[in-house]
Scaffold this motif. Structure first.
Motif, PDB file in Angstrom:
ATOM      1  N   GLY A   1       3.438   3.943   1.137  1.00 34.00           N
ATOM      2  CA  GLY A   1       4.479   3.038   1.619  1.00 34.00           C
ATOM      3  C   GLY A   1       4.934   3.389   3.020  1.00 34.00           C
ATOM      4  N   LYS A   2       5.106   4.685   3.284  1.00 36.12           N
ATOM      5  CA  LYS A   2       5.488   5.115   4.634  1.00 36.12           C
ATOM      6  C   LYS A   2       4.403   4.777   5.651  1.00 36.12           C
ATOM      7  CE  LYS A   2       8.382   8.964   3.030  1.00 36.12           C
ATOM      8  NZ  LYS A   2       8.531  10.441   2.996  1.00 36.12           N
ATOM      9  N   ARG A   3       3.139   4.976   5.251  1.00 40.74           N
ATOM     10  CA  ARG A   3       2.040   4.645   6.147  1.00 40.74           C
ATOM     11  C   ARG A   3       2.008   3.144   6.432  1.00 40.74           C
ATOM     12  NH1 ARG A   3      -2.204   8.217   6.870  1.00 40.74           N
ATOM     13  NH2 ARG A   3      -2.951   6.578   8.255  1.00 40.74           N
ATOM     14  N   ALA A   4       2.296   2.328   5.410  1.00 45.14           N
ATOM     15  CA  ALA A   4       2.287   0.879   5.593  1.00 45.14           C
ATOM     16  C   ALA A   4       3.380   0.446   6.562  1.00 45.14           C
ATOM     17  CB  ALA A   4       2.460   0.182   4.241  1.00 45.14           C
ATOM     18  N   VAL A   5       4.582   1.045   6.424  1.00 48.10           N
ATOM     19  CA  VAL A   5       5.681   0.713   7.343  1.00 48.10           C
ATOM     20  C   VAL A   5       5.332   1.115   8.769  1.00 48.10           C
ATOM     21  CG1 VAL A   5       8.073   1.221   7.941  1.00 48.10           C
ATOM     22  CG2 VAL A   5       7.448   0.821   5.549  1.00 48.10           C
ATOM     23  N   ALA A   6       4.816   2.334   8.940  1.00 47.65           N
ATOM     24  CA  ALA A   6       4.445   2.807  10.276  1.00 47.65           C
ATOM     25  C   ALA A   6       3.350   1.936  10.881  1.00 47.65           C
ATOM     26  CB  ALA A   6       3.985   4.258  10.206  1.00 47.65           C
ATOM     27  N   SER A   7       2.375   1.551  10.071  1.00 49.81           N
ATOM     28  CA  SER A   7       1.297   0.705  10.574  1.00 49.81           C
ATOM     29  C   SER A   7       1.813  -0.689  10.917  1.00 49.81           C
ATOM     30  CB  SER A   7       0.176   0.609   9.536  1.00 49.81           C
ATOM     31  OG  SER A   7      -0.375   1.878   9.278  1.00 49.81           O
ATOM     32  N   GLY A   8       2.758  -1.195  10.104  1.00 48.23           N
ATOM     33  CA  GLY A   8       3.337  -2.503  10.403  1.00 48.23           C
ATOM     34  C   GLY A   8       4.077  -2.519  11.728  1.00 48.23           C
ATOM     35  N   LEU A   9       4.837  -1.467  12.001  1.00 41.43           N
ATOM     36  CA  LEU A   9       5.544  -1.379  13.278  1.00 41.43           C
ATOM     37  C   LEU A   9       4.565  -1.272  14.441  1.00 41.43           C
ATOM     38  CD1 LEU A   9       8.437   1.063  12.282  1.00 41.43           C
ATOM     39  CD2 LEU A   9       8.579  -1.415  12.629  1.00 41.43           C
ATOM     40  N   SER A  10       3.510  -0.497  14.242  1.00 36.97           N
ATOM     41  CA  SER A  10       2.489  -0.381  15.291  1.00 36.97           C
ATOM     42  C   SER A  10       1.813  -1.728  15.548  1.00 36.97           C
ATOM     43  CB  SER A  10       1.439   0.657  14.893  1.00 36.97           C
ATOM     44  OG  SER A  10       2.028   1.926  14.709  1.00 36.97           O
TER      45      SER A  10
ATOM     46  N   THR B   1      -8.634  -6.628  13.157  1.00 37.29           N
ATOM     47  CA  THR B   1      -9.268  -5.327  13.394  1.00 37.29           C
ATOM     48  C   THR B   1      -8.293  -4.185  13.111  1.00 37.29           C
ATOM     49  OG1 THR B   1     -10.662  -6.315  15.116  1.00 37.29           O
ATOM     50  CG2 THR B   1     -10.495  -3.914  15.084  1.00 37.29           C
ATOM     51  N   ALA B   2      -7.044  -4.340  13.548  1.00 34.66           N
ATOM     52  CA  ALA B   2      -6.035  -3.303  13.294  1.00 34.66           C
ATOM     53  C   ALA B   2      -5.786  -3.134  11.799  1.00 34.66           C
ATOM     54  CB  ALA B   2      -4.739  -3.651  14.008  1.00 34.66           C
ATOM     55  N   MET B   3      -5.762  -4.222  11.050  1.00 35.79           N
ATOM     56  CA  MET B   3      -5.561  -4.137   9.607  1.00 35.79           C
ATOM     57  C   MET B   3      -6.739  -3.428   8.930  1.00 35.79           C
ATOM     58  SD  MET B   3      -2.665  -5.178   8.660  1.00 35.79           S
ATOM     59  CE  MET B   3      -3.036  -5.187   6.908  1.00 35.79           C
ATOM     60  N   LEU B   4      -7.941  -3.691   9.392  1.00 36.96           N
ATOM     61  CA  LEU B   4      -9.112  -3.015   8.823  1.00 36.96           C
ATOM     62  C   LEU B   4      -9.035  -1.504   9.057  1.00 36.96           C
ATOM     63  CD1 LEU B   4     -12.004  -5.464   9.807  1.00 36.96           C
ATOM     64  CD2 LEU B   4     -11.102  -5.028   7.518  1.00 36.96           C
ATOM     65  N   ILE B   5      -8.594  -1.119  10.245  1.00 41.35           N
ATOM     66  CA  ILE B   5      -8.463   0.309  10.552  1.00 41.35           C
ATOM     67  C   ILE B   5      -7.380   0.940   9.685  1.00 41.35           C
ATOM     68  CG2 ILE B   5      -7.807   1.957  12.358  1.00 41.35           C
ATOM     69  CD1 ILE B   5      -9.167   0.095  14.362  1.00 41.35           C
ATOM     70  N   PHE B   6      -6.277   0.220   9.456  1.00 39.54           N
ATOM     71  CA  PHE B   6      -5.225   0.725   8.571  1.00 39.54           C
ATOM     72  C   PHE B   6      -5.753   0.932   7.155  1.00 39.54           C
ATOM     73  CE2 PHE B   6      -2.150  -0.730   5.305  1.00 39.54           C
ATOM     74  CZ  PHE B   6      -1.362   0.412   5.270  1.00 39.54           C
ATOM     75  N   ILE B   7      -6.497  -0.041   6.637  1.00 34.57           N
ATOM     76  CA  ILE B   7      -7.061   0.074   5.290  1.00 34.57           C
ATOM     77  C   ILE B   7      -8.017   1.262   5.215  1.00 34.57           C
ATOM     78  CG2 ILE B   7      -8.574  -1.058   3.606  1.00 34.57           C
ATOM     79  CD1 ILE B   7      -7.378  -3.733   4.581  1.00 34.57           C
TER      80      ILE B   7
END
Length: 304
Positions: A6-15, A280-286
């Motif tokens: 969850g923390k990673r998802a929030v950080a990735s969303g802000l990025s 592309t950013a979402m793929l890298i997050f996954i």
């Protein structure tokens, strides 16, 4: 684990939001696309109508607010060039890029892990020296240079392979081979170094003293503990393939998202540029989430 994800998802969303803001305003600095899509002798009325249709007649800040409002509803806008939803255009390109990157990474992982492990087991031998030499060369040469040399040698001089397209297996040989070289060299070096450290550990020496054969020692006992740094590099290289495919896809005319981004920048197709960056950013997050999960599987201590 769920709290961490969850923390990673929030950080990735802000990025991702920051990335969208940056790309939105930078892409507008390339100029007004009206002159690219209308004849040189187009009237001012036609130009004004074109800008109104694509929302380019409003102040830049209003364009951004409208775009973000549409984005909340998962509306990525319409491609100026193709007159179809931008997300559909991007997903077609992403499909090709994922196939290219998937085939390449499958070859990289399988060959680098096996060769690196054997090189570590035969440290200092002829096999180790040859593997180290080629891995250093592969990690050092730039993709674009390898691609140009491959075209000159195998397409122009020998006539063995086509220079562009996706029609047959032969069309894939050079793009996959060029993308393969650099990550293979890097992953092989990490596998070799990590395996050397593990093979010199006490529990491996104990396994040898008990009379275990070399194969289970290398690929069962040692490899699992050597894989943590390897997985980190594999994740980085997989993300780099998605980004680095821009050059290779452009050189070989491969219809992936990398070539699509270059074409969209030249065509000032703003909605497609933004959609491609976000996907592309979402793929890298996954990919990063998958790596974190693999960490916890290989080393249960990480879960705590």
């Amino acid at each position: 684990m769920l709290a961490f994800l969850g923390k990673r998802a929030v950080a990735s969303g802000l990025s991702l939001i920051g990335l969208v803001i940056l790309v939105f305003f930078l892409s507008r600095l390339t100029g007004d696309p009206t002159g690219l899509y209308l004849p040189l002798d187009a009237s001012e009325e036609a130009k004004t109508q074109f800008r109104q249709i694509h929302g380019l007649d409003q102040p830049l800040i209003l364009q951004f607010l409208h775009y973000m409002g549409d984005l909340v509803r998962l509306d990525f806008g319409e491609s100026i060039r193709r007159s179809e939803p931008a997300i559909d255009v991007v997903l077609r390109g992403v499909g090709w890029t994922l196939k290219l990157a998937g085939v390449t990474m499958a070859l990289v992982i399988s060959l680098a892990v096996v060769i690196g492990s054997l090189a570590a087991f035969r440290q200092g031998g002829i096999f180790d020296r040859i593997a180290t030499f080629f891995s250093l060369v592969g990690a050092s040469v730039p993709d674009f240079w390898v691609a140009i040399v491959a075209i000159v040698v195998f397409s122009v001089n020998l006539g063995w392979l086509p220079t562009s397209g996706t029609g047959s297996v032969w069309h894939w040989v050079m793009p996959v081979s060029v993308l393969f070289v650099r990550p293979f060299g890097l992953v092989l070096q990490i596998v070799r170094g990590s395996m050397i450290t593990v093979l010199n550990s006490a529990y491996v020496k104990t396994a040898r003293a008990k009379g275990l054969r070399n194969r289970p020692i290398i690929f069962v006992h040692a490899l699992r503990n050597a894989m943590l740094p390897v997985i980190t590099v594999i994740g980085d290289q997989a993300a780099a393939l998605l980004n680095g495919a821009v050059v290779v896809e452009t050189i070989f005319g491969f219809p992936g998202v990398g070539k699509l981004m270059i074409d969209s920048i030249l065509q000032r197709d703003f909605t497609v540029i933004l959609a491609a960056i976000m996907v592309t950013a979402m793929l890298i997050f996954i990919m990063n989430v998958v790596i974190d999960i693999l960490y916890s599987i290989l080393d249960p201590r990480i879960r705590y």
